[in-house]
Design an enzyme around this catalytic site. Structure first.
Site, PDB file in Angstrom:
ATOM      1  N   GLY A  49       0.873  -1.182   0.000  1.00 49.90           N
ATOM      2  CA  GLY A  49       0.000   0.000   0.000  1.00 49.90           C
ATOM      3  C   GLY A  49       0.903   1.222   0.000  1.00 49.90           C
ATOM      4  N   GLY A  51       0.599   4.259   1.050  1.00 43.59           N
ATOM      5  CA  GLY A  51       0.699   5.012   2.295  1.00 43.59           C
ATOM      6  C   GLY A  51       1.618   4.329   3.290  1.00 43.59           C
ATOM      7  CG  ASP A 258       9.527  -6.443  -6.702  1.00 41.84           C
ATOM      8  OD1 ASP A 258       8.947  -5.509  -7.278  1.00 41.84           O
ATOM      9  OD2 ASP A 258       8.971  -7.173  -5.866  1.00 41.84           O
ATOM     10  CG  ASP A 264       5.193   3.589  -2.481  1.00 44.29           C
ATOM     11  OD1 ASP A 264       4.683   4.586  -3.015  1.00 44.29           O
ATOM     12  OD2 ASP A 264       4.726   2.442  -2.571  1.00 44.29           O
ATOM     13  N   GLY A 299       9.132  -7.550  -3.118  1.00 44.36           N
ATOM     14  CA  GLY A 299       8.276  -6.954  -2.081  1.00 44.36           C
ATOM     15  C   GLY A 299       8.585  -5.481  -1.906  1.00 44.36           C
TER      16      GLY A 299
END
Ligand code: RIB
Length: 318
Positions: A49, A51, A258, A264, A299
């Site tokens: 996510g 955030g 990845d 983010d 991930g």
């Protein structure tokens, strides 16, 4: 239901308003075209996510982070909040556990060169309301920085931005996934972090084009009440356009495994560093390093570097 309490890390106070997802990640040789089925080799279940990813990235840089958002009243939501509080030392008390909702889920395919495609099912993220934000207004008022994205409802995002604007808390905004109805110019934004495609949509010109015409980008920033924009360009240097200057900052040379969560990591690291008073050039350099390192493991959160790792790798910046 209350989220677990936490021992806060020392450092600046960053509040993140945004999404929390469970990421289901399939490793594929190449991404499927429309109507096509491809075989996946490995299936991973990871927390993500935009955030929460940005909150974790900021916390790993040493920032004191509080997160506002929603998870479902389910085992995934419980586990996620516990992990944020215990392993990342993030204040998860303003994360709501919404009855009869599931925690948001992202279906992610990652191909051999680390590129990805993502489908997000919002679940509880879609239930974040302005009232929930206003109930925690003091958290935002006391922050050094407010960081947001667009994976939660726009009214909640705008409510948080308005509280920050009213108290002079700088707003850091990563408008992803881009929405055509974001009211640019209605709220003041300290920093907008975008990729090249998003920059073209928001400013109506390519970043390269903008960077060649200082008068044009200054006007476009002023019209949208933006102090500065950062344009991430994958392996290319990051472009920084402020009302005063334009420059670019090199990225780390890596072989990505990845790229999920790299943007983010950049946004969270940048905000944490600015909140503690780093210069713009320093904060971007460290965010580039952290973003590059985040691509080295599968991930979104697994490969996000600590403050120490980020600083160690900074010496390798081109
Ligand atoms: O930016 C990466 C994130 O986008 C993933 O963690 C996924 O949850 C989606 O929200």
């Amino acid at each position: 239901m209350k989220s677990p309490t936490t021992q806060h890390a020392p450092g600046p106070h960053v509040v993140v308003v945004g999404s929390l997802n469970l990421d289901l990640i399939a490793r594929v040789e190449r991404l499927p075209a429309a109507g096509e089925t491809v075989a996946g080799s490995v299936l991973l279940r990871r927390f993500g996510g935009k955030g929460a990813n940005q909150a974790v990235a900021a916390a790993r840089q040493g920032a004191r982070v509080a997160m506002m958002g929603c998870v479902g009243c389910d085992a995934d939501g419980e586990e996620y909040c516990r992990r944020l509080a215990r392993s990342e030392r993030i204040d998860a008390r303003a994360i709501h556990h919404v009855p009869n909702e599931t925690t948001g889920t992202a279906l992610i395919a990652v191909e051999g060169h680390g590129q990805n495609s993502i489908v997000v099912v919002a679940g509880a993220n879609a239930r974040l309301t302005p009232a929930m934000i206003r109930a925690q207004a003091n958290l935002i008022r006391g922050a050094k920085a407010l960081l947001l994205q667009l994976e939660v409802p726009l009214p909640a995002v705008l409510a948080a931005m308005r509280i920050a604007n009213a108290t002079g808390v700088p707003v850091f905004f990563n408008p992803s996934p881009l929405r055509p109805d974001f009211p640019w110019g209605r709220v003041a934004l300290h920093t907008v972090v975008v990729n090249e495609i998003e920059a073209r949509h928001i400013f109506g010109r390519s970043p390269d084009d903008l960077s060649r015409k200082p008068a044009v980008w200054r006007r476009r920033l002023a019209e949208r009440r933006i102090t500065q924009i950062l344009v991430t360009r994958g392996a290319e240097s990051t472009l920084c356009l402020t009302t005063e200057a334009m420059f670019s900052v090199p990225t780390l040379r890596v072989r990505p495994v990845d790229t999920v969560g790299a943007g983010d990591t950049f946004a969270g690291t940048f905000t944490a560093r600015m909140a503690e008073g780093s210069s713009l050039a320093d904060a971007v350099a460290l965010a580039n390093v952290a973003g590059g390192l985040a691509t080295l493991k599968p991930g979104a959160q697994e490969a996000m570097p600590s403050r120490r790792e980020t600083e160690r790798w900074r010496t390798k910046l081109r």
